[in-house]
Design a protein around this motif. Structure first.
Motif, PDB file in Angstrom:
ATOM      1  N   ALA A   1      32.916  10.163 -11.126  1.00  0.00           N
ATOM      2  CA  ALA A   1      33.268   9.047 -10.176  1.00  0.00           C
ATOM      3  C   ALA A   1      32.012   8.005 -10.024  1.00  0.00           C
ATOM      4  CB  ALA A   1      33.060   9.713  -8.616  1.00  0.00           C
ATOM      5  N   GLN A   2      32.148   6.890  -9.745  1.00  0.00           N
ATOM      6  CA  GLN A   2      31.292   5.754  -9.795  1.00  0.00           C
ATOM      7  C   GLN A   2      30.682   5.479  -8.259  1.00  0.00           C
ATOM      8  OE1 GLN A   2      33.772   3.135 -12.095  1.00  0.00           O
ATOM      9  NE2 GLN A   2      34.236   1.916 -10.239  1.00  0.00           N
ATOM     10  N   SER A   3      29.484   5.105  -8.535  1.00  0.00           N
ATOM     11  CA  SER A   3      28.798   4.833  -6.926  1.00  0.00           C
ATOM     12  C   SER A   3      27.754   3.826  -6.952  1.00  0.00           C
ATOM     13  CB  SER A   3      28.351   5.905  -6.191  1.00  0.00           C
ATOM     14  OG  SER A   3      27.314   6.681  -7.283  1.00  0.00           O
ATOM     15  N   VAL A   4      27.345   3.190  -6.139  1.00  0.00           N
ATOM     16  CA  VAL A   4      26.328   2.014  -5.911  1.00  0.00           C
ATOM     17  C   VAL A   4      25.443   2.294  -4.838  1.00  0.00           C
ATOM     18  CG1 VAL A   4      25.756  -0.333  -5.386  1.00  0.00           C
ATOM     19  CG2 VAL A   4      27.827   0.455  -7.179  1.00  0.00           C
ATOM     20  N   ALA A   5      24.123   2.366  -4.953  1.00  0.00           N
ATOM     21  CA  ALA A   5      23.268   2.614  -3.655  1.00  0.00           C
ATOM     22  C   ALA A   5      22.520   1.301  -3.541  1.00  0.00           C
ATOM     23  CB  ALA A   5      22.353   3.803  -4.243  1.00  0.00           C
ATOM     24  N   GLN A   6      22.559   0.840  -2.289  1.00  0.00           N
ATOM     25  CA  GLN A   6      21.549  -0.196  -1.869  1.00  0.00           C
ATOM     26  C   GLN A   6      20.500   0.281  -0.852  1.00  0.00           C
ATOM     27  OE1 GLN A   6      25.128  -3.282  -1.915  1.00  0.00           O
ATOM     28  NE2 GLN A   6      23.158  -4.329  -1.708  1.00  0.00           N
ATOM     29  N   PRO A   7      19.429   0.713  -1.348  1.00  0.00           N
ATOM     30  CA  PRO A   7      18.604   1.505  -0.373  1.00  0.00           C
ATOM     31  C   PRO A   7      18.128   0.973   0.737  1.00  0.00           C
ATOM     32  CG  PRO A   7      17.509   0.972  -2.401  1.00  0.00           C
ATOM     33  CD  PRO A   7      18.707   0.424  -2.598  1.00  0.00           C
ATOM     34  N   GLU A   8      18.033  -0.334   0.603  1.00  0.00           N
ATOM     35  CA  GLU A   8      17.473  -1.094   2.094  1.00  0.00           C
ATOM     36  C   GLU A   8      18.691  -1.963   2.559  1.00  0.00           C
ATOM     37  OE1 GLU A   8      13.643  -3.040  -0.548  1.00  0.00           O
ATOM     38  OE2 GLU A   8      15.655  -3.332  -1.080  1.00  0.00           O
ATOM     39  N   ASP A   9      18.566  -1.521   4.133  1.00  0.00           N
ATOM     40  CA  ASP A   9      19.756  -2.066   5.025  1.00  0.00           C
ATOM     41  C   ASP A   9      19.421  -3.574   5.153  1.00  0.00           C
ATOM     42  OD1 ASP A   9      19.942   0.864   6.985  1.00  0.00           O
ATOM     43  OD2 ASP A   9      21.115   0.143   4.951  1.00  0.00           O
ATOM     44  N   GLN A  10      18.100  -3.750   5.115  1.00  0.00           N
ATOM     45  CA  GLN A  10      17.572  -5.296   5.488  1.00  0.00           C
ATOM     46  C   GLN A  10      16.396  -5.465   4.788  1.00  0.00           C
ATOM     47  OE1 GLN A  10      18.065  -6.881   9.534  1.00  0.00           O
ATOM     48  NE2 GLN A  10      16.354  -8.284   9.190  1.00  0.00           N
ATOM     49  N   VAL A  11      16.391  -6.703   4.341  1.00  0.00           N
ATOM     50  CA  VAL A  11      14.806  -7.505   3.503  1.00  0.00           C
ATOM     51  C   VAL A  11      14.680  -8.678   4.250  1.00  0.00           C
ATOM     52  CG1 VAL A  11      13.999  -8.172   1.530  1.00  0.00           C
ATOM     53  CG2 VAL A  11      15.498  -6.259   1.252  1.00  0.00           C
ATOM     54  N   ASN A  12      13.189  -8.624   4.640  1.00  0.00           N
ATOM     55  CA  ASN A  12      12.816  -9.758   5.312  1.00  0.00           C
ATOM     56  C   ASN A  12      11.863 -10.477   4.217  1.00  0.00           C
ATOM     57  OD1 ASN A  12      14.255  -9.362   7.933  1.00  0.00           O
ATOM     58  ND2 ASN A  12      12.769  -7.707   8.082  1.00  0.00           N
ATOM     59  N   VAL A  13      11.936 -11.760   4.356  1.00  0.00           N
ATOM     60  CA  VAL A  13      10.937 -12.523   3.091  1.00  0.00           C
ATOM     61  C   VAL A  13      10.646 -13.861   3.744  1.00  0.00           C
ATOM     62  CG1 VAL A  13      12.855 -13.271   1.991  1.00  0.00           C
ATOM     63  CG2 VAL A  13      10.663 -12.880   0.879  1.00  0.00           C
ATOM     64  N   ALA A  14       9.499 -14.424   3.761  1.00  0.00           N
ATOM     65  CA  ALA A  14       9.248 -15.982   4.045  1.00  0.00           C
ATOM     66  C   ALA A  14       9.759 -16.906   3.076  1.00  0.00           C
ATOM     67  CB  ALA A  14       7.864 -15.847   4.187  1.00  0.00           C
ATOM     68  N   GLU A  15      10.276 -17.795   3.889  1.00  0.00           N
ATOM     69  CA  GLU A  15      10.738 -18.888   2.792  1.00  0.00           C
ATOM     70  C   GLU A  15       9.773 -19.437   1.933  1.00  0.00           C
ATOM     71  OE1 GLU A  15      11.620 -22.687   5.049  1.00  0.00           O
ATOM     72  OE2 GLU A  15      13.211 -23.008   3.660  1.00  0.00           O
ATOM     73  N   GLY A  16      10.244 -19.436   0.585  1.00  0.00           N
ATOM     74  CA  GLY A  16       9.261 -20.046  -0.341  1.00  0.00           C
ATOM     75  C   GLY A  16       8.508 -18.676  -1.225  1.00  0.00           C
ATOM     76  N   ASN A  17       8.848 -17.566  -0.763  1.00  0.00           N
ATOM     77  CA  ASN A  17       8.317 -16.312  -1.270  1.00  0.00           C
ATOM     78  C   ASN A  17       9.433 -15.885  -2.231  1.00  0.00           C
ATOM     79  OD1 ASN A  17       5.798 -16.568  -0.296  1.00  0.00           O
ATOM     80  ND2 ASN A  17       5.938 -14.563   1.070  1.00  0.00           N
ATOM     81  N   PRO A  18       9.025 -14.908  -3.386  1.00  0.00           N
ATOM     82  CA  PRO A  18      10.103 -14.226  -4.023  1.00  0.00           C
ATOM     83  C   PRO A  18      10.624 -13.266  -3.396  1.00  0.00           C
ATOM     84  CG  PRO A  18       7.960 -13.798  -4.713  1.00  0.00           C
ATOM     85  CD  PRO A  18       7.612 -14.765  -3.805  1.00  0.00           C
ATOM     86  N   LEU A  19      11.988 -12.735  -3.851  1.00  0.00           N
ATOM     87  CA  LEU A  19      12.800 -11.973  -3.148  1.00  0.00           C
ATOM     88  C   LEU A  19      13.486 -11.018  -4.067  1.00  0.00           C
ATOM     89  CD1 LEU A  19      16.330 -12.355  -2.935  1.00  0.00           C
ATOM     90  CD2 LEU A  19      15.449 -14.197  -1.955  1.00  0.00           C
ATOM     91  N   THR A  20      13.618  -9.619  -3.643  1.00  0.00           N
ATOM     92  CA  THR A  20      14.144  -8.803  -4.418  1.00  0.00           C
ATOM     93  C   THR A  20      15.055  -7.985  -3.532  1.00  0.00           C
ATOM     94  OG1 THR A  20      12.402  -8.642  -5.973  1.00  0.00           O
ATOM     95  CG2 THR A  20      14.104  -6.877  -5.973  1.00  0.00           C
TER      96      THR A  20
END
Lengths: 115, 115
Positions: A1-20
């Motif tokens: 079976a295949q699956s995907v995990a996205q470990p963070e429900d929410q990511v907060n970042v300031a405008e202009g900063n890099p995001l992941t």
């Protein structure tokens, strides 16, 4: 079976900063990987995909993602976040060695970019 | 049209009623997919078609769910004797070719609420 995990429900970042936004997957054989974005009351919009070749994939709106086979990851990145990037992001996988065409999605990560 | 369209956008049904949800894919797209998205979750595969042929219906949760695409274009997802657990957003997606790796284009979804 295949699956995907996205470990963070929410990511907060300031405008202009890099995001992941993180994504790891599990699939038999080689994966086909996708990122979609969902704005309120709108359908999912395709951002980018990895099929084969260069591990760094560039997509729409300045987003890119890096495929890492050893870590089974496909993290979404952007060098400089915009307030308008605030949305719900979904990672999805499909196995390359089966006839199954359906995508398996993660549970989503909400990106909040603060001005 | 320019994209995938779905109707109705919102549907409220009383428990036990039958509902029919319509999807108009992008013109010329061979593949058509239905997904179910529960609140706070990623989309989950229900079924897909190549032209008029339903090639995979492994995701349909029960025999109350039925999908058709009789002329290889418009598709209808029918849910009989709706239950409260059927409340979700139902997404339709289309893709250009069957054997290719084209991305799926999603419609805005139909939000079904079963009272």
């Amino acid at each position: 079976a295949q699956s995907v995990a996205q470990p963070e429900d929410q990511v907060n970042v300031a405008e202009g900063n890099p995001l992941t936004v993180k994504c790891t997957y599990s699939v038999s054989g080689n994966p086909y990987l996708f990122w979609y974005v969902q704005y309120p009351n709108r359908g999912l919009q395709f951002l980018l995909k990895y099929i084969t070749g260069d591990n760094l994939v560039k997509g729409s709106y300045g987003f890119e993602a890096e495929f890492n086979k050893s870590q089974t990851s496909f993290h979404l990145k952007k060098p400089s976040a915009l307030v308008s990037d605030s949305a719900l992001y979904f990672c999805a996988v499909r196995a390359s060695n089966t006839g199954r065409r359906a995508l398996t999605f993660g549970s989503g990560t909400r990106l909040q970019v603060q001005p | 049209g320019a994209g995938v369209s779905q109707s109705p956008r919102y549907k409220v049904a009383k428990r036990g009623q039958d509902v029919a949800l319509r999807c108009d894919p992008i013109s010329g797209h061979v593949s058509l997919f239905w997904y179910q998205q529960a609140l706070g979750q990623g989309p989950e595969f229900l079924t897909y078609f190549q032209n008029e042929a339903q090639l995979d219906k492994s995701g349909l949760p029960s025999d109350r769910f039925f999908a058709e695409r009789p002329e290889g274009s418009v598709s209808t997802l029918k849910i009989q004797r709706t239950q409260q657990e059927d409340s979700a957003v139902y997404l339709c997606a289309s893709s250009l070719n069957w054997g290719s790796l084209n991305e799926q284009f999603f419609g805005p979804g139909t939000r079904l609420t079963v009272l």
